[in-house]
Scaffold this active site. Structure first.
Site, short mmCIF file in Angstrom:
data_model
loop_
_atom_site.label_atom_id
_atom_site.label_comp_id
_atom_site.label_asym_id
_atom_site.label_seq_id
_atom_site.Cartn_x
_atom_site.Cartn_y
_atom_site.Cartn_z
N GLU A 148 0.78 -1.37 0.08
CA GLU A 148 0.01 0.03 0.14
C GLU A 148 0.90 1.06 -0.06
OE1 GLU A 148 -4.10 -0.77 2.28
OE2 GLU A 148 -2.34 -1.65 3.43
N GLU B 17 -3.39 -8.87 3.61
CA GLU B 17 -4.05 -8.86 4.57
C GLU B 17 -5.29 -9.73 4.66
OE1 GLU B 17 -2.84 -4.56 3.66
OE2 GLU B 17 -3.27 -6.38 2.56
#
Length: 792
Positions: A645, A665
């Site tokens: 990210e 994640e």
């Protein structure tokens, strides 16, 4: 003699047996019973209470439903003495039942009454014949014996089918509320209580007197109840007078008016069809009918128009009476959930009942005195109501069960008078509630505001923290904020007089919103950080090379994963970078050759230490606006989760051949909430982005290049060299032009029509045309020399 119930539909549900169990640590025959054993004891009593053969009754039970204990109501909470892997079936096994269906209900004090309502309806439609509902807590025993050498082991492995409905915590608590300390019930209820006091225009002393007068009669009832955990009569004054034993927990609550959870209690209720009751020979004088019922849910905390009321609970009570076909004046006995005074007064206000109503407002003695048996308190209330109905045939009793923070409310109206099953219209009422207008919330609140409601939390060591819900003066948005523990000025404001309506000042930070008396005090308590580079950092290193800033995450032993403190340092570094006109390009990389950044430090997250992220997001970048100077990610090795990210948030990415990218994640039960869920679908095709997000699949450097996730791939170990080369190319151009280009790209990114985007008026372009760099560029071109950029 003709039975009054002779003409009923055979599937009509009827309560035929109730039972309660309890033990106190100081009882002479204290047996150290587990939660399962307490529930089983209550269940046996319920079976015997039917007046039929208990073994025969147990044999027809086709459904058991259990209320969750506290230790299985919150993710990650341990069970110090062990627990059953299938609580409902553990209890069923002990009473000789072999049900086809076993249910473990969601969290909340509404659970007991909701289960009675639900399974009465299930029986009415012929989908069950006999349902045993129960719950229990052994909190007192668990806390007393957790550290004992001879502590009991309550672990049970019974297996079998289980309909586990989950925690059901959705909407009851948000990460934002948790970050502001709103994790405990006293603080949340205190917010409602103080809002109610302000609405009524009462002084602190007057309101405290009212709380004492409300609960003093409850202590009288508890003192006569053999199952009460604190059977002590107390006067109204004693309940609210602060002493060492009756310390303030959360203003306005001293300990005596707060639910008592240190209990060992169990309760059970048996519901069956009329035909089954007849077949088993259950005497009709044992039968109690559910005349009215309702189940409603209040709007979430920050969506409530009026924090001094819970209208959904009042609607539930009124609707249950409407279904029963009676008025509140016809009810002979009440038991209102009483974890805190407002849980009672909210419904009593709505029904027009006074605190000193001669009928009383509790049958058990209430949660602070009888005991707050976790989520199961109201099972005891149902048991008491059934027994009361039998002793006064034809009268009505009402149970109001509350869950969450005045969040969920279930109601039952009981009587021995036979009645057909009556359906409620809770679904239609719930749709009405869900459509109510809601205030707009400001997650990040800044500026002058007024107090809407408040509380002050008191720790055992004297530490105080103020919690405020307020409204911003600028736009009336609602926010949560807390004080600093050493802000005596604001704590004094909240602790004296009437804080509601007072003017305050709020400012947002990565760790939450903070409130104080004015802007000057805010600056003194939270000094503004100058955006300059420091000489030394703990978790990152910085190197300045002319107009280039090189930033390295320096946690190679942790794969350069980030803790809140590391995020803060990166945020500080990038604040300095964007504020310094002499820095034109920044490169971010990770120390070592194994990992660029492995994302969030999961070991730190699991430690229970405070978690926060800067306002500018992960690494100080993923939520940063106005990134008008280039940031290049030099990815060496793994960019996993938050590391990926970060790369997506950077303007450009150079990866070496060893680089691997993944939004991983989902593989640890999380989601890519730091921008990955937004930026990846905007970078690659939506279908591919969906695949990568849902699988956590790793992408190689070459694949990332082909997908447009990276700009360049360089040989292994040369990510920084490649990034420096790209930075040098950028710095050949005008830094002013680069800055303006990034600004206009950002301004027009959300404009879908290309021509509209082209025609978008930007002051940045106007400023560029009169900049020194624009003049220098044109002059240098005409003079056939290299331009000398000034960045202005």
């Amino acid at each position: 003699m003709t039975s009054l119930a002779s003409g009923l539909d055979p599937n009509t549900p009827v309560l035929v047996g109730v039972g309660q169990s309890s033990e106190r640590l100081d009882d002479p025959d204290y047996r150290r019973m587990s939660a399962v054993e307490l529930a089983a004891a209550a269940a046996r009593e319920a079976l015997a209470d039917t007046g039929a053969d208990p073994a025969t009754v147990a044999s027809v039970i086709d459904t058991v439903a259990g209320v969750r204990q506290f230790e299985i109501s919150t993710p990650g909470v341990p069970a110090p003495l062990g627990k059953s892997d299938n609580y409902p079936r553990s209890v069923a096994r002990r009473v000789g039942a072999e049900p086809a269906r076993a249910v473990l209900e969601v969290v909340g004090g509404q659970s007991p009454q909701h289960l009675v309502n639900e399974f009465a309806a299930t029986i009415a439609r012929g989908a069950a014949q006999a349902v045993l509902v129960f719950g229990s807590e052994a909190i007192s025993t668990t806390q007393a014996l957790a550290g004992a050498e001879d502590r009991p082991d309550f672990t049970e492995q019974v297996g079998g089918e289980l309909e586990d409905r989950g925690w059901g915590l959705e909407g009851l608590m948000t990460m934002h509320q948790v970050s502001h300390g709103l994790t405990d019930a006293p603080s949340q209820y205190a917010l409602f209580e103080n809002a109610r006091r302000a609405r009524l225009g009462l002084s602190r002393e007057e309101y405290a007197t009212g709380m004492g007068e409300l609960f003093a009669p409850f202590t009288e009832v508890a003192a006569e109840n053999p199952h009460a955990s604190a059977p002590v009569r107390r006067s109204a004054a004693e309940l609210v007078t602060v002493t060492e034993a009756n310390r303030v927990i959360s203003d306005p609550y001293p300990r005596y008016v707060v639910a008592r959870d240190k209990v060992n209690q169990g309760a059970a209720v048996l519901v069956m069809s009329v035909s089954t009751a007849r077949r088993l020979g259950v005497p009709e004088e044992k039968w109690v009918f559910l005349h009215g019922h309702a189940d409603l849910r209040e709007r979430d905390l920050m969506e409530r128009a009026d924090l001094s009321r819970s209208p959904a609970a009042v609607m539930a009570a009124r609707h249950a009476l409407e279904v029963a076909g009676i008025g509140v004046e016809e009810v002979a006995a009440f038991d209102f959930y009483s974890c805190f005074p407002i849980a009672v007064s909210n419904v009593a206000d709505g029904l027009g009942l006074d605190a000193d109503d001669p009928r009383g407002l509790t049958l058990t003695g209430g949660l602070p005195f009888f005991g707050g048996a976790g989520n199961n308190y109201s099972m005891h209330a149902v048991a008491e109501t059934v027994q009361r109905a039998r002793t006064a045939p034809g009268t009505f009793g009402l149970v109001g069960a509350n869950g969450g923070s005045l969040s969920k409310y279930s109601v039952g109206v009981y009587s021995t008078t036979p009645t057909e099953w009556r359906s409620d219209h809770s679904a239609a009422l719930q749709a009405e509630i869900d459509a109510w207008d809601a205030p707009v919330e400001a997650r990040r609140a800044d500026g002058w505001a007024t107090v809407e409601t408040w509380t002050v939390k008191y720790g055992r060591g004297g530490k105080r923290t103020g919690v405020v819900i307020g409204r911003l003066e600028a736009d009336d948005r609602r926010f949560i904020a807390t004080t600093r523990t050493d802000d005596e000025e604001t704590l004094k404001l909240l602790s004296t007089g009437e804080p509601v309506g007072r003017r305050i000042y709020v400012r947002s930070f990565g760790f939450g919103n903070r409130v104080t008396t004015d802007e000057e005090r805010m600056d003194a308590l939270f000094p503004r950080r100058e955006p300059v580079l420091r000489d030394d950092y703990e978790f990152v290193t910085v190197r300045r090379d002319g107009h280039l800033l090189e930033v390295t995450i320096n946690r190679p032993d942790q794969r350069n994963s980030l803790t809140p403190q590391a995020n803060d340092e990166l945020d500080e570094v990038f604040d300095a970078y964007f504020a310094d006109p002499e820095l034109w390009v920044a490169i971010l990389t990770g120390a070592g050759d194994k990992s660029f950044c492995a994302g969030n430090d999961l070991k730190y997250s699991a430690s229970g230490k405070p978690m926060w992220v800067p306002k500018n997001g992960f690494a100080g970048l993923t939520s940063r606006r106005n990134m008008t100077k280039p940031v290049i990610a030099a990815v060496n090795g793994f960019a996993m989760g938050g590391g990926c990210e970060i790369s997506l948030a950077c303007h450009l990415t150079v990866a070496d051949e060893t680089a691997r990218f993944a939004l991983s994640e989902v593989r640890v039960g999380l989601a890519a909430g730091a921008g990955g869920l937004v930026r990846l679908p905007r970078t690659v095709s939506r279908k591919l982005a969906t695949e990568l997000i849902l699988t956590g699949r790793q992408v190689t450097a070459d694949e990332a290049l082909s997908l447009g996730l990276v700009n360049r791939v360089v040989p292994a170990g040369t990510a920084m060299e490649g990034a420096r080369a790209l930075a040098a190319e950028i710095m050949e151009g005008s830094p002013t032009s680069v800055r303006v280009s990034l600004q206009v790209m950002a301004e027009t990114e959300g404009i879908p029509d290309a021509v509209d985007a082209v025609e978008h008026p930007s002051s940045a372009l106007d400023d560029l045309m009169v900049s020194q760099d624009a003049i220098e560029g044109l002059t240098a071109f005409a003079q056939k020399r290299r331009p000398r950029w000034k960045n202005r």
